[in-house]
Design an enzyme around this catalytic site. Sequence first.
Site, PDB file in Angstrom:
ATOM      1  N   ARG A 105       0.882  -1.186   0.000  1.00 28.77           N
ATOM      2  CA  ARG A 105       0.000   0.000   0.000  1.00 28.77           C
ATOM      3  C   ARG A 105       0.906   1.218   0.000  1.00 28.77           C
ATOM      4  O   ARG A 105       1.659   1.424   0.956  1.00 28.77           O
ATOM      5  CB  ARG A 105      -0.912  -0.015   1.220  1.00 28.77           C
ATOM      6  CG  ARG A 105      -1.554   1.328   1.495  1.00 28.77           C
ATOM      7  CD  ARG A 105      -2.667   1.249   2.492  1.00 28.77           C
ATOM      8  NE  ARG A 105      -3.823   0.597   1.911  1.00 28.77           N
ATOM      9  CZ  ARG A 105      -5.031   0.582   2.477  1.00 28.77           C
ATOM     10  NH1 ARG A 105      -5.223   1.182   3.628  1.00 28.77           N
ATOM     11  NH2 ARG A 105      -6.026  -0.012   1.889  1.00 28.77           N
ATOM     12  N   HIS A 132      -7.231   0.828  -6.502  1.00 26.00           N
ATOM     13  CA  HIS A 132      -7.439  -0.065  -5.357  1.00 26.00           C
ATOM     14  C   HIS A 132      -8.085  -1.358  -5.903  1.00 26.00           C
ATOM     15  O   HIS A 132      -9.250  -1.641  -5.652  1.00 26.00           O
ATOM     16  CB  HIS A 132      -8.337   0.622  -4.329  1.00 26.00           C
ATOM     17  CG  HIS A 132      -8.300   0.009  -2.959  1.00 26.00           C
ATOM     18  ND1 HIS A 132      -7.547  -1.106  -2.653  1.00 26.00           N
ATOM     19  CD2 HIS A 132      -8.923   0.362  -1.801  1.00 26.00           C
ATOM     20  CE1 HIS A 132      -7.715  -1.399  -1.375  1.00 26.00           C
ATOM     21  NE2 HIS A 132      -8.543  -0.534  -0.841  1.00 26.00           N
ATOM     22  N   GLN A 135      -9.920  -3.989  -3.630  1.00 23.56           N
ATOM     23  CA  GLN A 135     -11.239  -3.520  -3.218  1.00 23.56           C
ATOM     24  C   GLN A 135     -12.256  -3.806  -4.327  1.00 23.56           C
ATOM     25  O   GLN A 135     -13.368  -4.274  -4.054  1.00 23.56           O
ATOM     26  CB  GLN A 135     -11.173  -2.007  -2.923  1.00 23.56           C
ATOM     27  CG  GLN A 135     -12.482  -1.429  -2.447  1.00 23.56           C
ATOM     28  CD  GLN A 135     -12.868  -1.946  -1.069  1.00 23.56           C
ATOM     29  OE1 GLN A 135     -12.076  -1.921  -0.153  1.00 23.56           O
ATOM     30  NE2 GLN A 135     -14.101  -2.431  -0.939  1.00 23.56           N
ATOM     31  N   ASP A 227     -17.157   7.020  -1.576  1.00 23.41           N
ATOM     32  CA  ASP A 227     -15.910   6.876  -0.810  1.00 23.41           C
ATOM     33  C   ASP A 227     -15.625   8.231  -0.167  1.00 23.41           C
ATOM     34  O   ASP A 227     -16.273   9.235  -0.498  1.00 23.41           O
ATOM     35  CB  ASP A 227     -14.772   6.461  -1.772  1.00 23.41           C
ATOM     36  CG  ASP A 227     -13.443   6.213  -1.068  1.00 23.41           C
ATOM     37  OD1 ASP A 227     -13.435   6.064   0.176  1.00 23.41           O
ATOM     38  OD2 ASP A 227     -12.400   6.185  -1.757  1.00 23.41           O
ATOM     39  N   CYS A 268     -16.334   1.522   0.407  1.00 25.57           N
ATOM     40  CA  CYS A 268     -15.169   0.671   0.685  1.00 25.57           C
ATOM     41  C   CYS A 268     -14.763   0.716   2.155  1.00 25.57           C
ATOM     42  O   CYS A 268     -14.070  -0.176   2.618  1.00 25.57           O
ATOM     43  CB  CYS A 268     -14.003   1.093  -0.192  1.00 25.57           C
ATOM     44  SG  CYS A 268     -13.540   2.824   0.013  1.00 25.57           S
ATOM     45  N   ARG A 296     -13.340  -8.867   1.089  1.00 26.69           N
ATOM     46  CA  ARG A 296     -11.915  -8.602   0.870  1.00 26.69           C
ATOM     47  C   ARG A 296     -11.122  -9.877   1.168  1.00 26.69           C
ATOM     48  O   ARG A 296     -10.194 -10.239   0.447  1.00 26.69           O
ATOM     49  CB  ARG A 296     -11.432  -7.462   1.790  1.00 26.69           C
ATOM     50  CG  ARG A 296     -11.993  -6.087   1.465  1.00 26.69           C
ATOM     51  CD  ARG A 296     -11.430  -5.538   0.173  1.00 26.69           C
ATOM     52  NE  ARG A 296      -9.993  -5.451   0.176  1.00 26.69           N
ATOM     53  CZ  ARG A 296      -9.282  -4.440   0.676  1.00 26.69           C
ATOM     54  NH1 ARG A 296      -9.897  -3.407   1.186  1.00 26.69           N
ATOM     55  NH2 ARG A 296      -7.968  -4.433   0.616  1.00 26.69           N
TER      56      ARG A 296
END
Length: 310
Positions: A105, A132, A135, A227, A268, A296
């Site tokens: 990340r 991402h 996700q 988001d 998310c 996930r």
Amino acid sequence: MAPRHYTSVLDLDRDQTLAVLARAAKLKAAWHKKRKASKRLRGYTLAAIFEKPSLRTRTTFEAGMTQLGGHSTYLGPNDIRLGARESVADIAQNLSRWVQIIMARTYAHSTITELAEWSAVPVINGLSDQEHPCQALADFQTLQERLGNLEGKKLAYVGDGNNVAHSLLLMGALLGLHVSVATPEGYEPHMEIIERAQQLAAAQHANIEATWDVQQAVQGADAVYTDVWASMGQEVEAEARRSIFAGYQVTPELMAATGKPETIFMHCLPAHRGEEVAAAVLDGPQSIVFDQAENRLHAQKALILWLLDR
Ligand code: CP
Ligand code: NVA
């Protein structure tokens, strides 16, 4: 042989993405039935590099490796200081001698692609400023659970044209959904992502739309997604963004504007109630955010097995 990587949604084609999603569903069913770890990755280690905070990504990669019989090691911002204490290339070459898979990340997306360039083992993007993709895998697994075949379904994304929006656009296009993204002017997804999504969608007879008109975006939507307005690394902009994005909150009225009572709400997480989403929506019956969070775990287990060809 060059390792497989997942730096972007586009590292897997349509069939490969569908295969990973199908396997994710099987792994989820098996886990719910037996709650027993497999031995498939016995002796395998995943190195999890984090330049930013995380709840879901860290925990699901760690639990996922445990469930597959392997182990995950956490390398936080102060442990390795990617690019400062040691170059990205040297870190990738060191890790390749010890572990079988790397997840990272990062701030800059180029850090992920540089890791992939120098790594002899698969590299997974666990969120960069550009994408991402893990996700998105979990989100489309969740959408399949709710909507079945996704071709021709409509996903509306409301808010900031960020990393999450980019991966949703690309995977939505790949899988034949209509994706409409509503953002304030100046906060649109990157033009090259929109254009790539439009090319992919054309092959599936689906439409990709970017607009400033939130009512237009949600019309007929089967799912409405949002988001945070300020992503990790944009904290100094948070206050200014609160007024710029004020008209883009997902409220019960906006959910009703889809014209479909069964429209689902997605996020998310982490979420800010009263900013990008009203508490009544996030905590209401249309919300499937914790299914997304659970998936996930299973989507990433399926991805890891695909990358390792196991
Ligand atoms: N959705 C997500 O990636 O959550 P974390 O930032 O907690 O990992
Ligand atoms: N867009 C958000 C997603 C967090 C999971 C961020 O980058 O901070």
